[in-house]
Enzyme design. Structure first.
Site, mmCIF file in Angstrom:
data_model
loop_
_atom_site.group_PDB
_atom_site.id
_atom_site.type_symbol
_atom_site.label_atom_id
_atom_site.label_comp_id
_atom_site.label_asym_id
_atom_site.label_seq_id
_atom_site.Cartn_x
_atom_site.Cartn_y
_atom_site.Cartn_z
ATOM 1 N N GLU A 161 -39.665 37.366 19.554
ATOM 2 C CA GLU A 161 -39.294 36.532 20.699
ATOM 3 C C GLU A 161 -40.492 36.247 21.571
ATOM 4 O OE1 GLU A 161 -36.043 37.500 23.267
ATOM 5 O OE2 GLU A 161 -35.015 38.660 21.753
ATOM 6 N N ARG A 221 -21.130 38.728 25.351
ATOM 7 C CA ARG A 221 -22.413 39.406 25.204
ATOM 8 C C ARG A 221 -22.531 40.572 26.182
ATOM 9 N NH1 ARG A 221 -27.861 35.898 25.445
ATOM 10 N NH2 ARG A 221 -27.355 35.828 27.672
ATOM 11 N N LYS A 233 -28.780 42.651 26.511
ATOM 12 C CA LYS A 233 -29.492 42.156 27.696
ATOM 13 C C LYS A 233 -29.533 43.237 28.784
ATOM 14 C CE LYS A 233 -30.095 37.695 29.991
ATOM 15 N NZ LYS A 233 -31.368 37.375 29.319
#
Length: 413
Positions: free
Chosen positions: A296, A158, A260
Site C-alpha cells: 500500500e 469493516r 483499520k
C-alpha cells in the site's frame, strides 16, 4: 434502548470483500463458523437480538434532540467559509455523535453533542494499549441541494470486522448507518456546495474504560465527527510522486494491517516525513517478508495498469480492504477491464502504462512518478486515460451526477 453487538453479526460478510478474492471468501466462512460455535473470551455477547424497534426509536429520539435544541443552526444555509480553499484539514463543525457500551457489550442509543473535547481516564484502553478503530467516509451535496452518502454500510461491516480482531464490541450495521445520517443532518450546513468538496465523516470506536493491566477495556465509546474537506493531496487530480520504501514496513503477516486500527498509522509517519522532506508526495510500501511485492501507499491502495489489465495487491491480511478499492474494481470490470488481485512485484512498475492510488480521502490519485532504489520511473505527461476514466465514473456516482444503477448512494433525510 439497546443494540445487539456480536450476536447481531447477521448474514454474509463477504460483500465487504471483493468477490474475486477467493482467499478471503474462505476466511469469512471460517470466521462465521467460529463466531457461531464459540463465545468471545473478550466480550459478553448477547444471545438475543434486541433491535426490533431500535431503528425507529432512535430516529425519533435523535430527531427530538435536534428539533428541541435551541442552538441548532439552520441546516438549509451553508456555513460562511471560503469553500474554494478548504483543503484537507480539520474544520470544527457543530455536532458530534456519541454512544457508549458498558460492561454488557451493548451500545446505548447515543446522542448528538456539541463538537468539542471529550473526557477520558488517563488509564483508558485507547490511550494505554491503542485499543481503537476508525473509519472514513464522505457525504456529498448534489446539484439539487440534497445530500448523499457513499456505501456507508461497507464502512459499518469493516468496523465490525476490525472490532472483532481488536477484541471490542461494535455497533450494528443499522446503528452505524443511522448514527452517520444523524451526524450529517446535524452538520448539513458544512456539506460543501456541489463541486467544492465533501463532508468527511470520521467514526471512531475506542476503549474508553479505565484499565491498568493488559486487557480489553471495560467500556467502549462510538463517536462520529465530521469536517468539510477538499483534496487530500495538494496536487488534486494531478500526478503525485511516490518513493518505494524498502527499510520500514507498514504491516506484517498475522498482524493488524488488514483492519483499520489506529495503530497502523503512526508507524508510517517516520517514512512519510522523510519522503515529504525530499519532495515526494507519499511512500509506497513493500511486503515485509520478500521485500519485493507491492502492498500500500501510507493510506491508499495501489493499482498498476498494463493495456486492458489492471492489477492490484490481493487482500491477504496485511492490506486494508479499501471501500474505494472495491468500488473501483467493480467499476473497472463494468467498463471492460480485466482486474487481477494478486501478488504484484515491484519490478512490474518498470513496464506499467499507468499507476494510480485509491482511498476515501483521495478517491483516485494518478501517480506521475515512482522512485525505487534511486531510479525514477515516470508515467504519462499528465493524468492517465484509465485513471481519468475511473475517477470520472466513480465521482459521478458519488456526487449524484450520474444515475446510480448500483445502489451505492444513500440519501440523508
Amino acid at each position: 434502548m439497546e443494540f445487539g453487538v456480536l450476536s447481531s453479526f447477521r448474514g454474509d460478510v463477504s460483500p465487504y470483500f471483493s468477490s474475486s478474492t477467493s482467499t478471503y471468501d474462505a476466511i469469512m466462512v471460517a470466521h462465521r463458523n467460529r463466531h457461531q460455535l464459540r463465545s468471545s473470551s473478550c466480550l459478553k455477547i448477547q444471545n438475543q437480538l434486541r433491535f426490533m424497534s431500535s431503528t425507529s426509536l432512535i430516529r425519533s429520539n435523535l430527531r427530538c434532540q435536534v428539533d428541541g435544541a435551541s442552538t441548532i443552526h439552520d441546516t438549509s444555509e451553508l456555513a460562511d467559509i471560503n469553500w474554494d480553499d478548504i483543503g484537507f484539514g480539520l474544520v470544527p463543525t457543530d455536532y458530534m455523535y456519541v454512544a457508549k457500551s458498558p460492561k454488557d457489550g451493548v451500545f446505548t442509543e447515543g446522542e448528538l453533542q456539541r463538537f468539542g473535547p471529550i473526557q477520558l481516564s488517563p488509564s483508558a484502553g485507547i490511550l494505554n494499549y491503542g485499543q481503537g478503530l476508525f473509519e472514513g467516509l464522505k457525504a456529498y451535496r448534489k446539484v439539487d441541494g440534497s445530500v448523499v452518502l457513499f456505501r456507508p454500510e461497507e464502512n459499518a461491516w469493516r468496523m465490525r470486522m476490525g472490532a472483532e480482531r481488536m477484541c471490542m464490541p461494535s455497533p450494528t450495521v443499522e446503528h452505524f448507518v443511522h448514527a452517520v445520517k444523524q451526524t450529517v443532518l446535524a452538520n448539513k450546513r458544512w456539506v460543501p456546495p456541489p463541486g467544492k468538496g465533501s463532508l468527511y465523516i470520521r467514526p471512531l470506536l475506542m476503549g474508553s474504560g479505565a484499565v491498568l493491566g493488559l486487557a480489553p477495556a471495560p467500556e467502549y465509546t462510538f463517536l462520529i465527527f465530521v469536517s468539510p474537506v477538499g483534496n487530500y493531496f495538494k496536487e488534486g487530480l494531478a500526478p503525485i510522486n511516490l518513493i518505494v520504501e524498502n527499510e520500514f514496513h507498514r504491516a506484517i503477516p498475522g498482524g493488524t494491517g488488514g483492519v483499520k486500527t489506529i495503530g497502523n498509522y503512526a508507524p508510517v509517519l517516520k517514512a512519510q516525513s522523510i519522503a515529504k522532506a525530499k519532495g515526494y508526495s507519499d511512500v509506497l510500501y513493500l511486503d515485509s517478508i520478500h521485500k519485493k511485492y507491492l502492498e500500500e501507499v501510507s493510506s491508499c491502495n495501489v493499482f498498476v495498469v498494463k493495456g486492458k489489465v489492471i492489477s492490484t495487491p490481493a487482500i491477504k491480511g496485511t492490506i486494508l480492504p479499501g471501500i474505494t478499492r472495491k468500488s473501483i474494481i467493480e467499476v473497472a470490470q463494468s467498463k471492460g477491464f480485466q482486474v487481477e488481485e494478486r501478488l504484484v512485484a515491484v519490478d512490474e512498475l518498470l513496464d506499467a502504462d499507468e499507476v494510480f492510488c485509491t482511498g476515501t480521502a483521495v478517491v483516485v490519485s494518478p501517480v506521475g512518478s515512482i522512485t525505487y532504489l534511486g531510479r525514477r520511473l515516470e508515467y504519462n505527461n499528465g493524468v492517465g486515460a484509465v485513471s481519468q476514466q475511473l475517477y470520472s465514473e466513480l465521482t459521478g456516482l458519488q456526487m449524484g451526477l450520474s444515475e446510480d444503477k448500483l445502489g451505492w448512494t444513500v440519501g440523508v433525510h
